[in-house]
Design a protein around this motif. Structure first.
Motif, short mmCIF file in Angstrom:
data_model
loop_
_atom_site.label_atom_id
_atom_site.label_comp_id
_atom_site.label_asym_id
_atom_site.label_seq_id
_atom_site.Cartn_x
_atom_site.Cartn_y
_atom_site.Cartn_z
N TRP A 80 18.45 -8.31 -3.99
CA TRP A 80 17.69 -6.95 -4.34
C TRP A 80 16.04 -7.54 -4.46
O TRP A 80 15.10 -6.75 -3.94
CB TRP A 80 18.01 -7.02 -5.94
CG TRP A 80 17.01 -6.04 -6.73
CD1 TRP A 80 16.04 -6.33 -7.58
CD2 TRP A 80 16.41 -4.78 -6.52
NE1 TRP A 80 15.06 -5.39 -7.99
CE2 TRP A 80 15.48 -4.33 -7.28
CE3 TRP A 80 16.96 -3.73 -5.35
CZ2 TRP A 80 14.76 -3.05 -7.21
CZ3 TRP A 80 16.67 -2.61 -5.53
CH2 TRP A 80 15.37 -2.13 -6.27
N SER A 81 15.93 -8.81 -4.29
CA SER A 81 14.32 -9.56 -4.14
C SER A 81 13.82 -8.95 -2.98
O SER A 81 12.68 -8.54 -2.59
CB SER A 81 14.25 -10.66 -4.74
OG SER A 81 14.57 -10.93 -5.93
N LEU A 82 14.70 -9.47 -1.84
CA LEU A 82 14.47 -9.22 -0.31
C LEU A 82 14.16 -7.61 -0.40
O LEU A 82 13.31 -7.34 0.51
CB LEU A 82 15.66 -9.79 0.41
CG LEU A 82 15.65 -11.21 0.45
CD1 LEU A 82 16.82 -11.86 1.34
CD2 LEU A 82 14.62 -11.78 1.17
N VAL A 83 15.20 -6.76 -0.57
CA VAL A 83 15.03 -5.28 -0.47
C VAL A 83 13.56 -4.88 -1.01
O VAL A 83 12.87 -4.19 -0.51
CB VAL A 83 16.31 -4.73 -1.08
CG1 VAL A 83 15.94 -3.17 -1.01
CG2 VAL A 83 17.58 -5.02 -0.11
N SER A 84 13.57 -5.43 -2.47
CA SER A 84 12.25 -5.06 -2.99
C SER A 84 10.91 -5.52 -2.23
O SER A 84 9.88 -4.88 -1.91
CB SER A 84 12.20 -5.70 -4.40
OG SER A 84 10.88 -5.24 -5.20
N ALA A 85 11.06 -6.85 -1.82
CA ALA A 85 9.92 -7.15 -1.13
C ALA A 85 9.52 -6.44 0.36
O ALA A 85 8.52 -6.29 0.62
CB ALA A 85 10.03 -8.66 -0.61
N ILE A 86 10.61 -6.22 0.92
CA ILE A 86 10.72 -5.23 2.45
C ILE A 86 9.93 -4.02 1.97
O ILE A 86 9.28 -3.61 3.03
CB ILE A 86 12.06 -5.31 3.05
CG1 ILE A 86 12.40 -6.81 3.36
CG2 ILE A 86 11.86 -4.39 4.31
CD1 ILE A 86 13.92 -6.86 3.93
N LEU A 87 10.37 -3.39 1.10
CA LEU A 87 9.92 -2.05 0.73
C LEU A 87 8.54 -2.07 0.31
O LEU A 87 7.73 -1.36 0.61
CB LEU A 87 10.80 -1.27 -0.51
CG LEU A 87 12.15 -0.81 -0.41
CD1 LEU A 87 12.93 -0.63 -1.53
CD2 LEU A 87 12.11 0.22 0.89
N THR A 88 8.21 -3.20 -0.39
CA THR A 88 6.82 -3.25 -0.84
C THR A 88 5.91 -3.57 0.14
O THR A 88 4.84 -3.15 0.27
CB THR A 88 6.70 -4.54 -1.93
OG1 THR A 88 7.37 -4.23 -2.90
CG2 THR A 88 5.23 -4.68 -2.29
N LEU A 89 6.34 -4.49 1.31
CA LEU A 89 5.76 -4.87 2.38
C LEU A 89 5.23 -3.61 3.07
O LEU A 89 4.11 -3.25 3.84
CB LEU A 89 6.52 -5.88 3.29
CG LEU A 89 5.46 -6.38 4.18
CD1 LEU A 89 4.49 -7.33 3.67
CD2 LEU A 89 6.68 -7.54 5.07
N THR A 90 6.46 -2.88 3.24
CA THR A 90 6.29 -1.67 4.11
C THR A 90 5.36 -0.62 3.51
O THR A 90 4.58 -0.18 4.36
CB THR A 90 7.68 -1.04 4.49
OG1 THR A 90 8.70 -2.06 5.19
CG2 THR A 90 7.56 0.03 5.32
N VAL A 91 5.46 -0.15 2.29
CA VAL A 91 4.77 0.83 1.65
C VAL A 91 3.33 0.28 1.49
O VAL A 91 2.47 0.83 1.89
CB VAL A 91 5.27 0.90 0.12
CG1 VAL A 91 4.13 1.84 -0.65
CG2 VAL A 91 6.75 1.62 0.19
N GLY A 92 3.33 -1.20 1.51
CA GLY A 92 1.80 -1.69 1.17
C GLY A 92 1.24 -1.56 2.79
O GLY A 92 -0.12 -1.59 2.57
N PHE A 93 1.71 -1.79 3.69
CA PHE A 93 0.91 -1.83 4.82
C PHE A 93 0.56 -0.51 5.28
O PHE A 93 -0.19 -0.15 5.89
CB PHE A 93 2.06 -2.42 6.18
CG PHE A 93 1.89 -3.89 6.20
CD1 PHE A 93 1.52 -4.69 5.35
CD2 PHE A 93 2.43 -4.32 7.41
CE1 PHE A 93 1.25 -5.87 5.49
CE2 PHE A 93 2.30 -5.90 7.52
CZ PHE A 93 1.68 -6.61 6.48
N TRP A 94 1.57 0.66 4.86
CA TRP A 94 1.18 1.80 5.10
C TRP A 94 0.16 2.44 4.33
O TRP A 94 -1.04 3.09 4.80
CB TRP A 94 2.38 2.88 4.71
CG TRP A 94 2.20 4.48 4.84
CD1 TRP A 94 2.34 4.97 6.08
CD2 TRP A 94 1.84 5.43 3.94
NE1 TRP A 94 2.20 6.22 5.71
CE2 TRP A 94 1.61 6.48 4.32
CE3 TRP A 94 1.68 5.10 2.45
CZ2 TRP A 94 1.35 7.55 3.53
CZ3 TRP A 94 1.25 6.11 1.66
CH2 TRP A 94 1.02 7.33 2.18
#
Length: 297
Positions: A37-51
């Motif tokens: 869950w932490s990895l999925v959350s981190a990936i989502l955060t990274l994707t949305v953050g870069f966007w």
């Protein structure tokens, strides 16, 4: 009771590994789900953050354009803003993973220091880029000459400046070398002086040639009539009297006027029988009877 002891010990031998395996399995499931869950959350955060970082960069760029911020400043600052935003997002993601963000920042600082020591030239180029933006010896679109190289400034980036030449080439100059050397900027002033040096024969009438060339300048629409126009003797060369033709042209019309004037002055001199001499040598041959025979080459 003694007869049952081997059975009990055998049962313990079998059940103990099973209990350990069950414990490890439950632990892996529990921790694995948390880590997953932490990895999925981190990936989502990274994707949305870069966007979001890209959106912010575009918004800032549009605001700069709307406020008519100089193109040189925009091309220099936008990449820096983009990098800073993405570094902040990465630090936030590291914190979400439960890692020590302060340690991560310290590690980045250490790596940055090591890279900075290894790339001192790049740091000087970066500092020179900032100075170029602040003091503005030139900007994007200006025509400059530096270190024997010339062209129109195409972009000013963090480390270097690109010049587009009239030959269709792109010259990349380090900001440090560019800022620390003399720069000739032809675009600062509205007008630029156009020089045409042309030779006429010693047998030709200078005043007639002057009159013909001045008439060419007056008829050329790209020549600024309210600025000085000069046609004077520049030097006495071996085979010609060299004339200096000077006039003022708007920067954007310089090369068009340059070609036109050279062509039209040649046509006008030919039409009025004023020659443009070429280098020649006169030799005198002495024969036995002491007669001198000139030979022109």
């Amino acid at each position: 009771m003694q007869e049952n002891e081997p059975v009990d010990s055998l049962k313990d031998v079998i059940e103990t590994p099973l209990r350990d395996l069950e414990y490890v399995t439950n632990l892996l499931i529990t921790k694995g789900s948390e880590i997953g869950w932490s990895l999925v959350s981190a990936i989502l955060t990274l994707t949305v953050g870069f966007w979001l970082a890209n959106r912010i960069r575009k918004i800032v760029e549009k605001r700069m354009i709307a406020r008519d911020v100089d193109l040189s400043i925009r091309t220099f600052l936008i990449p820096i803003i983009n990098i800073v935003l993405k570094v902040i997002i990465v630090i936030f993601v590291v914190d979400r993973l439960g890692l020590n963000a302060s340690g991560f920042i310290a590690a980045i600082g250490g790596v940055g220091l090591a890279v900075g020591l290894a790339l001192q030239g790049s740091l000087s180029n970066f500092a020179a880029g900032i100075l170029i933006i602040i003091f503005k010896p030139f900007k994007v679109g200006d025509y400059i000459i530096s270190q024997g190289l010339e062209g129109t400034v195409e972009s000013i980036s963090i480390l270097n400046t690109k010049l587009a030449t009239a030959k269709g080439q792109v010259i990349t100059l380090p900001n440090g070398n560019l800022f620390n050397n003399p720069i000739t900027n032809y675009s600062v002033k509205e007008f630029r002086r156009l020089d045409v040096n042309i030779g006429i024969s010693y047998d030709d009438d200078f005043e007639e040639a002057q009159k013909v060339i001045l008439e060419v300048l007056r008829k050329e629409e790209l020549v600024e009539k309210d600025q000085n126009m000069t046609v004077e003797i520049l030097e006495f060369a071996d085979s010609s009297v060299n004339l200096a033709v000077r006039c003022m042209i708007k920067n954007e019309n310089y090369w068009t006027a340059y070609w036109r004037l050279h062509r039209n002055i040649k046509y006008a001199l030919d039409k009025n029988n004023i020659s443009i001499p070429y280098p020649h040598t006169e030799m005198i041959v002495r024969n036995s009877s002491n007669d001198q025979l000139p030979i022109n080459d």
